[in-house]
Write an enzyme that holds these catalytic residues in place. Structure first.
Site: not given
Ligand code: 8IG
Length: 282
Positions: A80, A102, A203, A222, A245
């Protein structure tokens, strides 16, 4: 005299006695002084994977550490950035404020810090903000590296960036006009509902299934709170997610921040071109 001499101390944004909009207006004045750009027309918040886009937009007029301006604090996570860049957009000649700094809700600096960037953009004259992020995808056909237009969001943080009796309409929060414009550049862009979790942990698979059942397609940490603050500040919002992902449990592999950064790197050139083409049309 430096730009910081009359700046409020870092941390004061959270003080109930401080008006966050006054701090944003103050930051916008410093921004104009430091960049020599009187008015920024469009702002971009660049999330994981999107950092390269700034270079393709046009000529960089000025760049400064965000912490030089009132109300910004140092970035928390690897990957970031922490700079504000003023860019003259090639083609339109408008000025873009690229916010590579951010503040995430999970940093614990409060919702005012989360909203500060978009509030500064509005105070700097912007009428449009492009919010980008890296996120988890719930659709198996969205391989890591797939850009997705945000059509709406579900805010699971339990918080609002707004205070008091501030009843803002969020119908068409993610402007259908701007989504149409983005699809003129790339008709194949899919769209989906972004679910903001508080983080910083990813999660559980069960939470991802819940997100799906309540209508979500993307999970992240975000954007939703920023979008609300942006709409309240009068900005038209375009939201763009990069699926870095598969969300937890969607693919058998566990999630890693390294993989997220790698997917961002791999998709970087393509999404940077996409973003630059969109911004030229704003
Ligand atoms: I980059 O799989 C990213 N940010 N909550 N879940 C959440 N935030 C993320 C993820 C994700 N990948």
């Amino acid at each position: 005299m430096t730009a910081q001499d009359d700046a409020p101390a870092v941390g004061q944004l959270d003080d109930p006695a401080i008006d966050p909009f006054a701090v944003a207006a103050d930051a916008a004045r410093h921004l104009a002084a430091r960049t020599g750009v009187e008015r920024h027309d469009v702002a971009l918040v660049l999330g994981s994977g999107w950092a390269g886009a700034a270079d393709l937009l046009g000529e960089t007029v000025a760049q400064l550490p965000a912490t030089d301006l009132p109300g910004f604090s140092a970035p928390a996570a690897v990957g970031h950035g922490g700079h504000l860049t003023s860019v003259r957009i090639e083609g339109s000649g408008k000025h873009a404020l690229v916010i590579g700094a951010r503040t995430h809700y999970y940093e614990g600096r409060g919702v005012r810090a989360v909203a500060h960037g978009v509030r500064v953009a509005a105070a700097a004259g912007a009428s449009t903000v492009v919010l980008t992020n890296g996120c988890g995808g719930l659709e198996e056909e969205w391989a890591p590296g797939t850009p997705v237009l945000i059509s709406d969001h579900i805010n699971l943080t339990g918080r609002s960036p707004l205070e008091g009796a501030t009843f803002v309409d969020l119908t068409d929060l993610y402007s259908s006009r701007l989504r149409d414009l983005a699809r003129e550049v790339d008709p194949s862009l899919p769209e989906g509902v972004y679910v903001q979790f508080p983080g910083p942990h990813y999660e559980t698979p069960a939470e991802v299934q819940m997100a799906r059942r309540i209508g979500g397609h993307l999970v992240g940490m975000s954007t939703a709170l920023e979008a609300i603050a942006a709409r309240h500040a009068g900005l038209e919002v375009l939201g763009l997610s990069l699926v870095t992902n598969a969300a937890a449990g969607i693919s058998p592999a566990p999630l890693s921040h390294e993989e997220v950064l790698e997917a961002g790197r791999a998709a970087g050139p393509r999404i940077s071109r996409l973003l630059a083409q969109i911004v030229r049309r704003l």
